[in-house]
Design an enzyme around this catalytic site. Structure first.
Site, PDB file in Angstrom:
ATOM      1  CE  LYS A 110      -4.324  -1.861   1.010  1.00 47.90           C
ATOM      2  NZ  LYS A 110      -4.764  -2.809   2.021  1.00 47.90           N
ATOM      3  CE  LYS A 190      -5.160 -11.120  -4.658  1.00 46.81           C
ATOM      4  NZ  LYS A 190      -5.596 -10.150  -3.740  1.00 46.81           N
ATOM      5  CE  LYS A 193     -12.161  -4.440  -1.038  1.00 39.80           C
ATOM      6  NZ  LYS A 193     -11.693  -5.804  -0.659  1.00 39.80           N
TER       7      LYS A 193
HETATM    8  P1  ADP Z   1      -9.498  -7.767  -2.624  1.00 37.32           P
HETATM    9  O1  ADP Z   1      -8.149  -8.185  -3.140  1.00 37.32           O
HETATM   10  O2  ADP Z   1     -10.524  -7.758  -3.696  1.00 37.32           O
HETATM   11  O3  ADP Z   1      -9.426  -6.456  -1.877  1.00 37.32           O
HETATM   12  P2  ADP Z   1      -9.673  -8.980  -0.016  1.00 37.32           P
HETATM   13  O4  ADP Z   1      -8.260  -8.578   0.240  1.00 37.32           O
HETATM   14  O5  ADP Z   1     -10.760  -8.279   0.720  1.00 37.32           O
HETATM   15  O6  ADP Z   1      -9.956  -8.875  -1.593  1.00 37.32           O
HETATM   16  O7  ADP Z   1      -9.781 -10.562   0.185  1.00 37.32           O
HETATM   17  C1  ADP Z   1     -10.767 -11.273   0.902  1.00 37.32           C
HETATM   18  C2  ADP Z   1     -10.433 -12.755   0.859  1.00 37.32           C
HETATM   19  O8  ADP Z   1     -10.510 -13.248  -0.486  1.00 37.32           O
HETATM   20  C3  ADP Z   1      -9.029 -13.099   1.352  1.00 37.32           C
HETATM   21  O9  ADP Z   1      -9.034 -14.324   2.045  1.00 37.32           O
HETATM   22  C4  ADP Z   1      -8.229 -13.202   0.089  1.00 37.32           C
HETATM   23  O10 ADP Z   1      -7.118 -14.036   0.238  1.00 37.32           O
HETATM   24  C5  ADP Z   1      -9.249 -13.785  -0.874  1.00 37.32           C
HETATM   25  N1  ADP Z   1      -8.989 -13.318  -2.244  1.00 37.32           N
HETATM   26  C6  ADP Z   1      -9.150 -12.065  -2.709  1.00 37.32           C
HETATM   27  N2  ADP Z   1      -8.816 -11.971  -4.021  1.00 37.32           N
HETATM   28  C7  ADP Z   1      -8.436 -13.222  -4.384  1.00 37.32           C
HETATM   29  C8  ADP Z   1      -7.973 -13.784  -5.608  1.00 37.32           C
HETATM   30  N3  ADP Z   1      -7.857 -13.058  -6.717  1.00 37.32           N
HETATM   31  N4  ADP Z   1      -7.653 -15.095  -5.621  1.00 37.32           N
HETATM   32  C9  ADP Z   1      -7.780 -15.838  -4.498  1.00 37.32           C
HETATM   33  N5  ADP Z   1      -8.223 -15.373  -3.318  1.00 37.32           N
HETATM   34  C10 ADP Z   1      -8.537 -14.082  -3.251  1.00 37.32           C
END
Ligand code: ADP
Ligand code: TRP
Length: 320
Positions: A110, A190, A193
């Site tokens: 970040k 990857k 959001k």
């Molecule tokens: P984002 O990357 O969209 O902000 P979060 O960090 O809120 O998502 O992730 C919430 C959960 O979903 C976590 O356990 C994270 O490891 C899983 N996760 C998020 N994006 C992925 C992805 N592209 N592939 C696998 N797991 C994911």
């Protein structure tokens, strides 16, 4: 065996969240005592609007339920309904080395993106560690990006137990499903959001269809065999197609004779087959907020009971 995991209520959920995290939660409910929570305290590091924070917390709870987290088999609760968390956060934080927090991937990423870091972002892994340690968790199912946080929880549990010469915390194990460790987004990066590359779970269907149609592909002509390496469409199909259909689909991908448009159509079919049911349940639950609240309140009571012995060990060990 006690299983614990959480998801931040910081945005709309996408299929990466489902295959990387929530699907495992649902599958694991039968294998032990499962605790799942909506990390709405963590979400405050990015959501600075009370109405939005409440809305996202509610929607995340509804998503858990719609996707199959069963409150009869699992404890489903809101992080902020267990106030003991913030006390334990402070106490554990007093033994956490600064150097660990400085090398946290989430923090460094970040900062590298130009986000001005605040204490919340810096201390985030400490709050996550107490989330896990406060319930004597054995297994923590998460996506690959969360692995370091669980290693921190283990390290700090050991530091704490050693400092106070007392077995206050139990060491948890991460559970990462390698096959679905990183779900690609429609651009091949990857899915996240933050990258505007998601296929959402509960959003507007027309927008979702458009996203599926725009999964990035290369210029391989329809008649030619399609590449399987670094191909987001192939990876997404592999994750979403039921095992009984995957062999035939994989074969036609490798054989050639069908354009990418055909395979995008298949992906859409599998999206519907997998998520039409949960989408329907989602709408039903959104219309019944009192029932969702009842489930969360009941979950919080159960979670606090499970945390109670750990909280007393902790207070006793440090002299509170
Ligand atoms: P984002 O990357 O969209 O902000 P979060 O960090 O809120 O998502 O992730 C919430 C959960 O979903 C976590 O356990 C994270 O490891 C899983 N996760 C998020 N994006 C992925 C992805 N592209 N592939 C696998 N797991 C994911
Ligand atoms: N940091 C996790 C995420 O971004 C959410 C989370 C908070 C969590 N506390 C947790 C996950 C405890 C597992 C265990 O997805």
């Amino acid at each position: 065996m006690r299983i614990l995991s959480g998801v931040q209520s910081s945005g709309t959920l996408h299929i990466g969240n489902y295959y990387g995290a929530l699907k495992q939660f649902v599958d694991l409910q039968n294998q032990g005592e499962a605790l799942y929570f909506i990390a709405n305290l963590h979400a405050l590091t990015t959501v600075r609007d009370a109405a939005l924070a409440r809305k996202l917390t509610f929607e995340t709870a509804v998503a858990f339920l719609a996707l199959g987290v069963d409150p009869k088999r699992s404890v489903l609760f809101r992080q902020s309904d267990v106030p003991e968390i913030t006390e334990a956060f402070w106490v554990l934080g007093t033994v956490v080395p600064m150097a660990h927090l400085e090398r946290a991937h989430s923090f460094k990423d970040k900062v590298a993106k130009g986000i001005a870091p605040d204490f919340g972002l810096f201390a985030y892994p400490v709050l996550m560690a107490v989330d896990i340690l406060l319930y004597d968790s054995d297994k923590v199912p998460v996506g690959k990006d969360q692995k370091q946080h669980i290693e921190f929880a283990r390290d700090w549990a050991t530091v704490f137990n050693t400092t106070y010469q007392s077995q206050v915390f139990k060491l948890p194990e991460p559970q990462i499903q390698e096959a679905t460790a990183v779900i690609p987004g429609i651009d091949g990066e990857k899915m996240s959001k933050s990258y505007n590359n998601t296929i959402d779970l509960f959003g507007d269907l027309k927008a979702i269809e458009k996203r599926i149609k725009s999964v990035k592909t290369d210029s391989t002509p329809p008649e030619a065999p399609k590449p399987t390496e670094n191909n987001a469409l192939y990876q997404l199909l592999k994750i979403m197609a039921p095992p009984s259909e995957w062999a035939a689909l994989d074969q036609s991908w490798r054989a050639g004779g069908q354009g990418y448009g055909h395979f995008k159509g298949k992906l859409l079919e599998h999206y519907h087959a997998t998520f039409d049911g949960p989408r329907q349940r989602y709408q039903e639950l959104v219309a019944d907020p009192a029932e969702v609240e009842r489930i969360l309140k009941d979950g919080a009571d159960r979670a606090r009971n499970i945390a109670a012995p750990v909280v007393s060990r902790l207070r006793k060990a440090v002299g509170l």
